[in-house]
Design a protein around this motif. Sequence first.
Motif, PDB file in Angstrom:
ATOM      1  N   GLN A 153       0.882  -1.010   0.138  1.00 48.41           N
ATOM      2  CA  GLN A 153      -0.039   0.263  -0.045  1.00 48.41           C
ATOM      3  C   GLN A 153       0.981   1.181   0.283  1.00 48.41           C
ATOM      4  O   GLN A 153       0.608   1.854  -0.671  1.00 48.41           O
ATOM      5  CB  GLN A 153      -0.646  -0.291   0.735  1.00 48.41           C
ATOM      6  N   LEU A 154       2.063   0.999   0.571  1.00 49.93           N
ATOM      7  CA  LEU A 154       3.037   2.375   0.784  1.00 49.93           C
ATOM      8  C   LEU A 154       3.660   2.693  -0.295  1.00 49.93           C
ATOM      9  O   LEU A 154       4.082   4.176  -0.469  1.00 49.93           O
ATOM     10  CB  LEU A 154       4.158   2.415   2.399  1.00 49.93           C
ATOM     11  N   ALA A 155       4.051   1.680  -0.834  1.00 51.10           N
ATOM     12  CA  ALA A 155       4.253   1.967  -2.536  1.00 51.10           C
ATOM     13  C   ALA A 155       3.919   2.324  -3.449  1.00 51.10           C
ATOM     14  O   ALA A 155       4.383   2.866  -4.144  1.00 51.10           O
ATOM     15  CB  ALA A 155       5.324   0.191  -3.451  1.00 51.10           C
ATOM     16  N   SER A 156       2.195   1.709  -3.329  1.00 51.53           N
ATOM     17  CA  SER A 156       1.583   1.844  -3.918  1.00 51.53           C
ATOM     18  C   SER A 156       1.549   3.983  -4.016  1.00 51.53           C
ATOM     19  O   SER A 156       1.302   4.879  -5.510  1.00 51.53           O
ATOM     20  CB  SER A 156      -0.007   1.545  -4.144  1.00 51.53           C
ATOM     21  N   VAL A 157       1.408   4.979  -3.115  1.00 53.33           N
ATOM     22  CA  VAL A 157       1.465   5.788  -2.967  1.00 53.33           C
ATOM     23  C   VAL A 157       2.808   6.564  -2.989  1.00 53.33           C
ATOM     24  O   VAL A 157       2.943   8.084  -2.442  1.00 53.33           O
ATOM     25  CB  VAL A 157       0.631   6.358  -2.080  1.00 53.33           C
ATOM     26  N   GLY A 158       3.937   5.708  -3.768  1.00 47.59           N
ATOM     27  CA  GLY A 158       4.959   6.736  -3.433  1.00 47.59           C
ATOM     28  C   GLY A 158       5.435   6.696  -2.041  1.00 47.59           C
ATOM     29  O   GLY A 158       6.408   7.403  -2.690  1.00 47.59           O
ATOM     30  N   LEU A 159       5.404   6.042  -0.645  1.00 47.25           N
ATOM     31  CA  LEU A 159       6.189   6.138   0.008  1.00 47.25           C
ATOM     32  C   LEU A 159       7.660   5.696   0.267  1.00 47.25           C
ATOM     33  O   LEU A 159       8.951   5.418   0.898  1.00 47.25           O
ATOM     34  CB  LEU A 159       5.533   6.496   1.704  1.00 47.25           C
ATOM     35  N   ILE A 160       6.850   4.298  -0.482  1.00 44.20           N
ATOM     36  CA  ILE A 160       8.455   3.239  -0.464  1.00 44.20           C
ATOM     37  C   ILE A 160       8.504   2.747  -1.253  1.00 44.20           C
ATOM     38  O   ILE A 160       7.835   3.467  -2.472  1.00 44.20           O
ATOM     39  CB  ILE A 160       8.257   2.209   0.561  1.00 44.20           C
ATOM     40  N   ARG A 203      -6.693   8.984  -6.187  1.00 47.86           N
ATOM     41  CA  ARG A 203      -5.671   8.446  -6.017  1.00 47.86           C
ATOM     42  C   ARG A 203      -4.498   9.572  -5.701  1.00 47.86           C
ATOM     43  O   ARG A 203      -3.298   8.952  -4.833  1.00 47.86           O
ATOM     44  CB  ARG A 203      -5.286   7.857  -7.467  1.00 47.86           C
ATOM     45  N   LEU A 204      -4.582  10.471  -6.061  1.00 49.94           N
ATOM     46  CA  LEU A 204      -3.313  11.903  -6.086  1.00 49.94           C
ATOM     47  C   LEU A 204      -3.906  11.525  -4.196  1.00 49.94           C
ATOM     48  O   LEU A 204      -2.248  12.023  -3.648  1.00 49.94           O
ATOM     49  CB  LEU A 204      -3.555  12.318  -6.699  1.00 49.94           C
ATOM     50  N   HIS A 205      -4.669  12.084  -4.048  1.00 47.79           N
ATOM     51  CA  HIS A 205      -5.122  12.489  -2.645  1.00 47.79           C
ATOM     52  C   HIS A 205      -4.473  11.396  -1.686  1.00 47.79           C
ATOM     53  O   HIS A 205      -3.610  11.482  -0.015  1.00 47.79           O
ATOM     54  CB  HIS A 205      -6.690  12.001  -2.188  1.00 47.79           C
ATOM     55  N   GLN A 206      -4.616   9.490  -2.070  1.00 51.31           N
ATOM     56  CA  GLN A 206      -4.057   9.032  -0.976  1.00 51.31           C
ATOM     57  C   GLN A 206      -2.108   8.765  -0.956  1.00 51.31           C
ATOM     58  O   GLN A 206      -1.218   8.719  -0.128  1.00 51.31           O
ATOM     59  CB  GLN A 206      -3.682   7.152  -2.077  1.00 51.31           C
ATOM     60  N   ARG A 207      -1.812   9.138  -2.413  1.00 55.25           N
ATOM     61  CA  ARG A 207      -0.551   9.750  -2.370  1.00 55.25           C
ATOM     62  C   ARG A 207       0.477  10.895  -1.558  1.00 55.25           C
ATOM     63  O   ARG A 207       1.190  10.468  -0.632  1.00 55.25           O
ATOM     64  CB  ARG A 207       0.437   9.817  -4.010  1.00 55.25           C
ATOM     65  N   LEU A 208      -1.079  11.586  -1.226  1.00 56.11           N
ATOM     66  CA  LEU A 208       0.096  12.805  -1.086  1.00 56.11           C
ATOM     67  C   LEU A 208      -0.157  12.679   0.769  1.00 56.11           C
ATOM     68  O   LEU A 208      -0.251  13.651   1.367  1.00 56.11           O
ATOM     69  CB  LEU A 208      -0.143  14.444  -1.565  1.00 56.11           C
TER      70      LEU A 208
END
Length: 238
Positions: A68-75, A168-173
């Motif tokens: 999940q964290l990879a999908s939002v760009g944190l890892i 989707r972008l909200h999740q990433r941010l």
Amino acid sequence: MATSEPGQYEGAERVERSERRVRRGDIRDAIEQDILTGRSRPGEKLDEQALARRFDVSRTPVREALQQLASVGLIELKPNRGAFVREVSIGELIQMFEVMAELEGMAGRLAARRAGEGTIRRIRELLLACETAAASRDTDAYYAENGRFHAAIYEACGNAFLASEASRLHQRLKAYRRLQLRVPKRMEQSLAEHRRIVEAIESGDAALAERELKDHIAIQGERFADFVASLSVRDAAE
């Protein structure tokens, strides 16, 4: 030869499904907090086995939280190497917030034109939930209610594709929005902005709803300085 009791494997599967359902969100949030606060540093490898011991779960919900964290760009998940904390530049963050502001503004404009009484009532209820969290000074609760508030606006816009892209972008941010709430008085400012957004949508003023939501999301002026300072404080903690 020993045999398994009837239903043994089914019972184990139920336990695993329950563990995944109950703990995955908690694990994800805890790892996210570690990254934001500097406990886990950019470039650091996240040890699945150590995380499983820390949360007293199997490795399955840990893997799902990392995905999940990879999908939002944190890892970043590297083949045959594992999960690593991703380093995101300030410039990249600002660009993402700029796009987010445009998407939210469009959602607000359409919601002001299309939202029915039931949808507006739901947005009002979520505004009240945000007010309750702010009154208790609970930034984590406010963070959660804030997410629901924005999701209700996406739903109210009546455009499923826009809602999907904004979500989707909200999740990433999300992680960086949470970090913003640590800035002094930001929660109170956010709540005041929520009230103006709801008033604009409720009155059917599409242009005002768009402007209020864009201003709510955009990082500019003093807010930009505060945001950079919050990142600096996190980095200093490393």
